[in-house]
Motif scaffolding. Structure first.
Motif, PDB file in Angstrom:
ATOM      1  N   GLY A 149     -18.954  56.864  -3.894  1.00 40.53           N
ATOM      2  CA  GLY A 149     -19.775  55.623  -3.795  1.00 40.53           C
ATOM      3  C   GLY A 149     -19.698  55.467  -2.198  1.00 40.53           C
ATOM      4  N   ASN A 179     -14.132  53.910   0.759  1.00 40.31           N
ATOM      5  CA  ASN A 179     -13.464  54.667  -0.682  1.00 40.31           C
ATOM      6  C   ASN A 179     -14.189  56.037  -0.840  1.00 40.31           C
ATOM      7  OD1 ASN A 179     -12.925  54.521  -4.130  1.00 40.31           O
ATOM      8  ND2 ASN A 179     -11.207  53.764  -2.968  1.00 40.31           N
ATOM      9  N   ASP A 216     -11.656  59.230  -9.221  1.00 41.76           N
ATOM     10  CA  ASP A 216     -12.557  57.728  -8.844  1.00 41.76           C
ATOM     11  C   ASP A 216     -12.593  57.247  -7.657  1.00 41.76           C
ATOM     12  OD1 ASP A 216     -13.972  55.289  -8.918  1.00 41.76           O
ATOM     13  OD2 ASP A 216     -12.047  54.297  -9.914  1.00 41.76           O
ATOM     14  N   MET A 244     -15.220  55.605  -6.003  1.00 43.27           N
ATOM     15  CA  MET A 244     -16.458  54.823  -6.169  1.00 43.27           C
ATOM     16  C   MET A 244     -16.329  53.579  -5.231  1.00 43.27           C
ATOM     17  SD  MET A 244     -17.940  55.491 -10.007  1.00 43.27           S
ATOM     18  CE  MET A 244     -16.660  54.665 -10.647  1.00 43.27           C
ATOM     19  N   LEU A 245     -15.692  52.780  -5.691  1.00 44.17           N
ATOM     20  CA  LEU A 245     -15.680  51.507  -5.036  1.00 44.17           C
ATOM     21  C   LEU A 245     -14.220  51.312  -4.561  1.00 44.17           C
ATOM     22  CD1 LEU A 245     -18.118  49.849  -7.346  1.00 44.17           C
ATOM     23  CD2 LEU A 245     -18.436  50.532  -5.209  1.00 44.17           C
ATOM     24  N   GLY A 246     -13.944  50.510  -3.505  1.00 48.99           N
ATOM     25  CA  GLY A 246     -12.635  50.161  -3.202  1.00 48.99           C
ATOM     26  C   GLY A 246     -12.000  48.706  -3.370  1.00 48.99           C
ATOM     27  N   LEU A 252     -19.763  45.365 -12.287  1.00 46.00           N
ATOM     28  CA  LEU A 252     -20.304  46.461 -11.594  1.00 46.00           C
ATOM     29  C   LEU A 252     -21.633  46.412 -11.882  1.00 46.00           C
ATOM     30  CD1 LEU A 252     -17.700  49.236 -12.287  1.00 46.00           C
ATOM     31  CD2 LEU A 252     -17.700  47.837 -10.428  1.00 46.00           C
ATOM     32  N   TYR A 268     -23.072  52.307 -11.172  1.00 46.06           N
ATOM     33  CA  TYR A 268     -21.377  52.239 -11.348  1.00 46.06           C
ATOM     34  C   TYR A 268     -20.963  51.857 -12.550  1.00 46.06           C
ATOM     35  CZ  TYR A 268     -21.538  52.711  -6.210  1.00 46.06           C
ATOM     36  OH  TYR A 268     -21.921  53.144  -5.102  1.00 46.06           O
ATOM     37  N   SER A 281     -18.913  53.857 -15.645  1.00 41.78           N
ATOM     38  CA  SER A 281     -17.655  53.326 -15.966  1.00 41.78           C
ATOM     39  C   SER A 281     -17.528  53.275 -17.499  1.00 41.78           C
ATOM     40  CB  SER A 281     -17.222  52.007 -15.618  1.00 41.78           C
ATOM     41  OG  SER A 281     -16.230  51.295 -16.036  1.00 41.78           O
ATOM     42  N   SER A 332      -8.092  56.985 -10.026  1.00 39.97           N
ATOM     43  CA  SER A 332      -8.541  56.307  -9.075  1.00 39.97           C
ATOM     44  C   SER A 332      -7.794  56.160  -7.937  1.00 39.97           C
ATOM     45  CB  SER A 332      -8.631  54.376  -9.663  1.00 39.97           C
ATOM     46  OG  SER A 332      -9.687  54.753 -10.753  1.00 39.97           O
ATOM     47  N   SER A 378     -12.106  51.379  -9.660  1.00 42.61           N
ATOM     48  CA  SER A 378     -13.561  50.721  -9.305  1.00 42.61           C
ATOM     49  C   SER A 378     -13.828  49.579 -10.103  1.00 42.61           C
ATOM     50  CB  SER A 378     -14.510  51.771  -9.561  1.00 42.61           C
ATOM     51  OG  SER A 378     -14.467  53.053  -8.229  1.00 42.61           O
ATOM     52  N   THR A 402      -3.557  55.324 -10.768  1.00 38.56           N
ATOM     53  CA  THR A 402      -4.283  55.114  -9.476  1.00 38.56           C
ATOM     54  C   THR A 402      -3.238  55.298  -8.394  1.00 38.56           C
ATOM     55  OG1 THR A 402      -4.970  53.110 -10.542  1.00 38.56           O
ATOM     56  CG2 THR A 402      -4.799  53.098  -8.038  1.00 38.56           C
TER      57      THR A 402
END
Length: 514
Positions: free
Chosen positions: A56, A60, A127, A129-131, A138, A142, A146, A158, A163, A182
């Protein structure tokens, strides 16, 4: 190891870049490479596995490009899917997207038509995508990704945070990604030690990305750190061959009632096994035998009682508190006027470290003035329900905001506060916090808190730094539960008192390596 929020991490990054002159593109390279190396280690030998990196916009995503480039250069089979328009990439993220392309690697846009492929074609899904900068549910695409990951057979890894999962104490959206692992960058985020967020992290791995210590220390106003085995090893006092019983402290433990003789009994046992040199148990006369049979080493002090409970007349009892190095009260007291009298007397008359637990906490909201007037150290060890009463909030609020509520209370009341639960938090009067890393669900039963009270008292008697003594007791308490379920017990089938026999093993595992 420091624990941070996403905002604190961004401030640390800016300090490293703007004030210390580090290059943002290099920092992102370090982060991505560290994460890629950890992925390689996790899945070695890689074999014929196939991976996907979901990217994303934002930093991130930049980490994701570095991870993908590093793994592809190593020869791994990997696809890259973009979830945002290529023109959305800015700054260091744009730089690493361009570098990825210059290396000859390609990417594809994700669309809803690809969701089956994402779900079924890969063994590992990364993953990126988003931090830490997102909040709330979401948005598309996204959310759809998910949802697809919920049914994939692939391992989901992740980067930094799953995310959608907040980095702090905010609510976790239902649409957040649930990871198997993670890999968090530089410092773990607060949400990794809160529920339900912890369920989304899976296994947590922290990788060093080279941020300087100066950037960390100059930015962080609220000090939060993990308390780990190495910290216990560094701070647990060593015992001299020339020491004698007085060298290891003289303690007093007050508690018990006819209905709850086991609580002080377990607390006394735990205190003895946690280093106490001399211990006196002050309990109602009717339970003296119960306590002494299990603990022949303890000295006993009968207390006036009425209907099996400590009587209010205790207020006129002379305890000679000045002869004790630390005092604890609470296990098995019950909630009645005698308990209130005990707490008032202790707050007023004890000049040594004073630990209050269990029913001794019940009347604290009515004794605010005595707490404010107290000058000697005060240690409170509430579970979330007790914390809620003390702070005047709901249990739900306590569980959502464990860091904030415990810090505010400790600072406002000038006390040490041990907020029990998964990842117990020890907070000092100046707001510094230590997050415990041991323990398991075996501790979720009556009596384990009494054992912790005894252990904290035992460590306080070693006359060491108070915050270290408290944190060490909390760590060793959790470690006993970890050792108990490792070989001998299942968390379903054990009693709280079973933990006590694992205390020597817990201490030996630390002391033998000193």
């Amino acid at each position: 190891m420091q624990v941070v929020t996403g905002e604190e991490m961004r401030l640390i990054d800016r300090c490293a870049i703007d004030e210390l002159g580090m290059n943002e593109e290099i920092l992102m390279e370090n982060a991505g490479r560290a994460a890629a190396q950890e992925i390689e280690r996790l899945y070695a030998p890689w074999g014929d596995r196939k991976a996907a990196v979901l990217i994303g916009k934002g930093n991130n995503g930049g980490d994701g490009f570095v991870i993908a480039r590093t793994l592809l250069e190593t020869g791994y089979d990997l696809d890259v899917w973009l979830l945002t328009d290529v023109d959305d990439f800015k700054g260091a993220t744009r730089y690493h997207k361009d570098l990825y392309e210059q290396f000859g690697f390609t990417w594809s846009y994700w669309s809803v038509d690809n969701k089956t492929e994402i779900r079924e074609s890969y063994d590992i899904i990364i993953d990126a995508m988003l931090g830490t900068g997102v909040s709330g549910e979401l948005r598309e695409p996204y959310n759809s990704v998910s949802l697809s990951l919920e049914t994939t057979k692939a391992d989901v890894v992740s980067i930094d945070v799953p995310s959608g999962v907040p980095s702090g104490e905010e609510a976790v959206p239902e649409s957040a990604v649930k990871a198997n692992t993670t890999i968090t960058l530089q410092a773990p985020k607060c949400s990794a030690y809160l529920y339900p967020a912890k369920h989304y992290y899976g296994k947590l791995i922290v990788v060093d990305i080279g941020l300087p210590t100066k950037a960390m220390t100059s930015v962080l106003e609220e000090r939060k750190q993990l308390w780990q085995e190495k910290d216990v090893r560094l701070t647990l006092p060593q015992r001299s061959p020339s020491s004698y019983k007085g060298s290891h402290g003289k303690g007093l433990l007050i508690g018990g009632s006819a209905a709850m003789p086991g609580a002080p009994t377990m607390a006394v046992s735990a205190c003895i096994y946690s280093g106490a040199g001399l211990l006196t148990a002050a309990v109602p006369e009717s339970i003296l035998t119960s306590v002494s049979v299990t603990n022949p080493e303890v000295m006993l002090r009968p207390l006036p009682e009425r209907s099996g409970q400590i009587a209010s007349e205790i207020i006129s009892t002379d305890f000679a508190f000045e002869s004790y190095d630390a005092v604890a009260a609470g296990p098995g007291l019950g909630r009645h006027q005698g308990t209130k009298a005990v707490v008032k007397k202790l707050l007023s008359d004890v000049d040594a470290p004073l630990l209050l637990d269990a029913d001794a906490l019940y009347y604290l909201p009515e004794l605010e003035q005595l707490i404010k007037e107290r000058r000697a150290p005060l240690i409170l060890t509430p579970h979330p329900g007790e914390m809620a009463r003390m702070a005047g909030v709901s249990i739900s609020e306590v569980n959502k905001h464990r860091f904030t509520i415990s810090r505010n209370f400790a600072e406002q009341h000038g006390c040490y506060l041990v907020l029990k639960g998964p990842f117990t938090i020890v907070t000092t009067p100046n707001g510094t916090q230590f997050v415990n890393t041991t323990g398991n669900e075996a501790l979720a039963r009556g009596g384990t808190g009494d054992i912790l009270t005894g252990m904290v008292l035992g460590q306080l008697l070693q006359k060491d730094d108070l915050s270290s003594a408290i944190s060490n007791a909390v760590y060793l308490h959790g470690l006993t539960a970890d050792l108990a379920v490792k070989d001998d017990f299942h968390s379903y089938s054990m009693a709280s008192s079973d933990l006590i026999r694992f205390l020597p093993l817990a201490f030996r595992s630390i002391v033998s390596s000193l």
